[in-house]
Design a protein around this motif. Structure first.
Motif, PDB file in Angstrom:
ATOM      1  N   ASP A  31      -7.880  -6.289  -6.421  1.00  0.00           N
ATOM      2  CA  ASP A  31      -7.147  -5.737  -7.575  1.00  0.00           C
ATOM      3  C   ASP A  31      -7.408  -4.237  -7.732  1.00  0.00           C
ATOM      4  OD1 ASP A  31      -6.206  -8.286  -8.079  1.00  0.00           O
ATOM      5  OD2 ASP A  31      -7.898  -8.736  -9.410  1.00  0.00           O
ATOM      6  N   ALA A  32      -7.340  -3.531  -6.610  1.00  0.00           N
ATOM      7  CA  ALA A  32      -7.677  -2.107  -6.650  1.00  0.00           C
ATOM      8  C   ALA A  32      -6.768  -1.361  -7.613  1.00  0.00           C
ATOM      9  CB  ALA A  32      -7.567  -1.514  -5.246  1.00  0.00           C
ATOM     10  N   GLY A  33      -5.469  -1.631  -7.554  1.00  0.00           N
ATOM     11  CA  GLY A  33      -4.521  -0.926  -8.433  1.00  0.00           C
ATOM     12  C   GLY A  33      -4.801  -1.194  -9.894  1.00  0.00           C
ATOM     13  N   ALA A  60      -1.907  -1.466  -3.506  1.00  0.00           N
ATOM     14  CA  ALA A  60      -2.671  -0.964  -4.660  1.00  0.00           C
ATOM     15  C   ALA A  60      -1.857   0.030  -5.478  1.00  0.00           C
ATOM     16  CB  ALA A  60      -3.960  -0.303  -4.182  1.00  0.00           C
ATOM     17  N   GLN A  69     -10.087   5.385  -5.972  1.00  0.00           N
ATOM     18  CA  GLN A  69     -10.135   3.925  -5.905  1.00  0.00           C
ATOM     19  C   GLN A  69     -10.044   3.505  -4.448  1.00  0.00           C
ATOM     20  OE1 GLN A  69     -10.475   1.396  -8.294  1.00  0.00           O
ATOM     21  NE2 GLN A  69     -10.733   0.277  -6.362  1.00  0.00           N
ATOM     22  N   LEU A 124      -9.397   1.114  -1.431  1.00  0.00           N
ATOM     23  CA  LEU A 124      -8.321   0.144  -1.313  1.00  0.00           C
ATOM     24  C   LEU A 124      -8.809  -1.257  -0.948  1.00  0.00           C
ATOM     25  CD1 LEU A 124      -5.656   2.342   0.513  1.00  0.00           C
ATOM     26  CD2 LEU A 124      -5.809   1.775  -1.901  1.00  0.00           C
TER      27      LEU A 124
END
Lengths: 461, 173
Positions: free
Chosen positions: A253-255, A61, A247, A249
């Protein structure tokens, strides 16, 4: 009525024919080379997972976050490596780091020599100096170990409360640094472990951990990231704002998700700067003074008024035209019998540059001068008496007085000028000017005028 | 080369002032004062200098007046009895010198013709008088050498516009 309807339709037709453009599309169009992107410095992430006893495996992420931010065309993202290099490359950092390290070394040596009070003070100063210059970002382990040594000194001194605080701080700075059982003192190992447990049970929030904003170049946004086993915590400093976000993890598409939210918090950037036209017009007027350095009599001054127009056509190029009307004085022995009116007109290109309130000009050009009648004599009687009042044996005006009619002269000229903007568009200027006549309708002996002007000017636009 | 540039720049600076103030010291009107040390010529004539200085050169007029006697002003038009051109005049920092021809003759009348050609009492014979004077504030003190004889003279500065006309009308033709 029908005609009005037709006109309305004609006016509306282009708008109706154009395809609709969404906000997203408009934001993703080419921003152009002049667009000033929003700079975001991403600091090296602080991995606090060791404090919680978790593994320190790579975090996809995090990569997704950086790549996501880099994907926005309006952002100028500086990766953690670049951020560390920028901080370490600053002049302040390079100057202060040796001093801070020297303080840390002395403090460590004092601790080994059991000069605990001196060691505690010196190590504390070293840690603060490290943090001030951003060395905790560049080499967090070194700063954490320095703080750890301070904690050990406090512990040996018997200040358990102070020692616990220092050990907790050292763990926050360098979460992976541990004292070793069997090598380090058992009491110290236990104290550090107690500190870690306290942190694990009551981990400080990200804003507290990232309270100090590292000294990155400029006034750009900074993004500080803390890695925890199940989430990323970020603190975004932008302008005077502090934005925090978390956010998880395990989200897909966490990042990218985090990047999208952060992007929405950042300013879009500055629109292309409107080109400032170099065309400016300076008008000034003032007093002119000059002498003919080549003359049939001794030097005499010429004083009058002048006006100049300077039109900047490019960044360093101006076209100048100047006119001066003067009247002469007399030379020391008054061989010049009548004042000489002179009109001088010059025109030509000039190099012009501005520096704050100052403006300097250096130019060449052509001068056209009209010089009035020149009447000279070296006979004192011809100077004192009027024609008819003196016998010819003392002064024969026909023979002893040289009279030249009005003449025109043309030649190259050189101009040097400087002006100081006083207020708004009003400026005070001085200008030096010299010329050499290469063509003249009548040789009256006057040549090579050198002089100056003192002017008050106004920049029209 | 350096000295040449220095001279040029010094000249430029001097020219700035020269336009307004050329060397005019000694220019103006100087009236003879008579005392025991500086007796008046022939006991009945006085001189008035109308000088114009141009650098080192000096020119002007010498006007001769009859002395109407003590307590009276000699330098009136009615007492004018001769006018002479200053010739070969030079001026220094502190001295002026010049020659006046035919100082013993009647001299020219002024342009208005208001005085006689003759001068009574008759002046002494002096085909050419040379004045050498030294300035000291408002005083010009020196000698008038006439026919090899030195006569001490002293002049005091007077206000007014110096005369520039001396010739009789017929002499202008």
């Amino acid at each position: 009525m029908r005609a009005a309807l037709v006109v309305l339709l004609l006016l509306a037709a282009p708008a109706l024919a154009a395809p609709p453009t969404s906000d997203a599309a408009r934001l993703n169009v080419d921003l152009g080379p002049d667009f000033t992107r929003t700079t975001v410095w991403i600091l090296p992430p602080l991995d606090h997972r060791p404090l919680l006893g978790a593994e320190t495996a790579p975090v996809p992420a995090l990569e997704g976050l950086i790549e996501g931010l880099q994907g926005y065309a309006n952002l100028d993202v500086r990766t953690p490596d670049r951020t560390s290099a920028a901080i370490a490359g600053s002049t302040a950092y390079r100057r202060a780091l040796p001093l801070a390290r020297a303080a840390a070394t002395r403090g460590t040596e004092d601790y080994r020599q059991v000069r605990l009070a001196v060691a505690i003070e010196g190590l504390g100063q070293a840690v603060e100096a490290f943090i001030d210059i951003g060395h905790d970002v560049v080499a967090g382990t070194e700063v954490g170990r320095t703080e750890l040594t301070r904690g050990l000194a406090l512990l040996e001194k018997g200040d358990e409360v102070g020692a616990a605080a220092a050990l907790r701080r050292s763990l926050l700075l360098a979460p992976g640094v541990r004292l070793r059982r069997g090598v380090d003192r058992q009491a110290a190992v236990d104290a550090q472990e107690r500190a870690r447990v306290i942190l694990a049970e009551n981990l400080p929030a990200a804003p507290a951990v990232f309270a100090h904003r590292p000294p990155v170049p400029g006034k750009a946004a900074t993004l500080q990231i803390r890695i925890l086993p199940d989430r990323l915590e970020v603190v975004l400093h932008e302008g005077g704002r502090v934005v925090t976000d978390v956010q998880l993890l395990d989200a897909p598409d966490a990042g990218q998700r985090l990047a999208g939210r952060l992007w929405a918090c950042l300013p879009f950037g500055d629109a292309p700067r409107r080109r400032v036209s170099p065309r400016r017009l300076h008008l000034d007027a003032g007093f002119a003074w000059f002498v003919y350095t080549k003359a049939p009599v001794e030097l005499f001054g010429n004083v009058g008024v002048s006006a100049t127009a300077s039109w900047s056509v490019a960044r360093y190029l101006a076209l100048e035209a100047s006119a001066a009307l003067t009247n002469s004085g007399r030379d020391r022995e008054e061989d010049l019998r009548a004042e000489v009116p002179v009109g001088r007109f010059t025109a030509g290109p000039a190099f012009a540059t501005d520096a704050g309130r100052l403006r300097a000009v250096a130019g060449v050009g052509v001068e056209v001068a009209v010089i009035g009648p020149v009447e000279t004599t070296t006979n004192p009687a011809c100077k004192y008496f009027r024609p008819g009042d003196v016998p010819a044996r003392l002064c024969d005006f026909d023979q002893d007085v040289d009279q030249r009619e009005t003449a025109w002269a043309v030649g190259p000229t050189v101009t040097l000028g400087a002006s100081l903007r006083l207020v708004d568009a009003i400026y005070l200027g001085v200008r030096a000017q010299g010329a050499v006549y290469v063509f003249r309708t009548l040789d009256n002996g006057l040549d090579r005028p050198v002089g100056g002007q003192l002017v008050l000017g106004y920049q029209l636009f | 080369m350096l000295s040449r540039h220095a001279i040029i720049w010094a000249g430029l600076l001097a020219a700035g002032a020269a336009g307004c103030s050329s060397e005019r010291e000694f220019s103006g009107i100087w009236q003879q004062v008579c005392d025991e040390e500086h007796p008046c010529v022939a006991g009945g004539l006085r001189f008035e200098l109308h000088l114009g200085r141009y650098g080192d050169a000096l020119t002007g007029l010498l006007v001769r007046y009859r002395d109407p006697g003590p307590e009276l002003d000699a330098y009136r038009k009615s007492n004018d009895c001769g006018c002479f051109f200053v010739d070969s005049g030079r001026a220094g920092d502190e001295t002026v010198s010049f020659r006046v021809d035919a100082l013993g003759e009647a001299g020219y009348p002024d342009t208005e013709g208001t005085r006689a050609q003759s001068c009574d009492p008759a002046p002494v014979e002096c085909p050419g008088g040379t004045f050498v004077l030294r300035g000291d504030g408002d005083l010009l003190t020196g000698t008038l050498t006439c026919d090899g004889v030195d006569v001490p003279v002293q002049f005091v500065s007077a206000t007014g516009r110096p005369r520039t006309v001396c010739l009789p009308p017929e002499a202008l033709e």
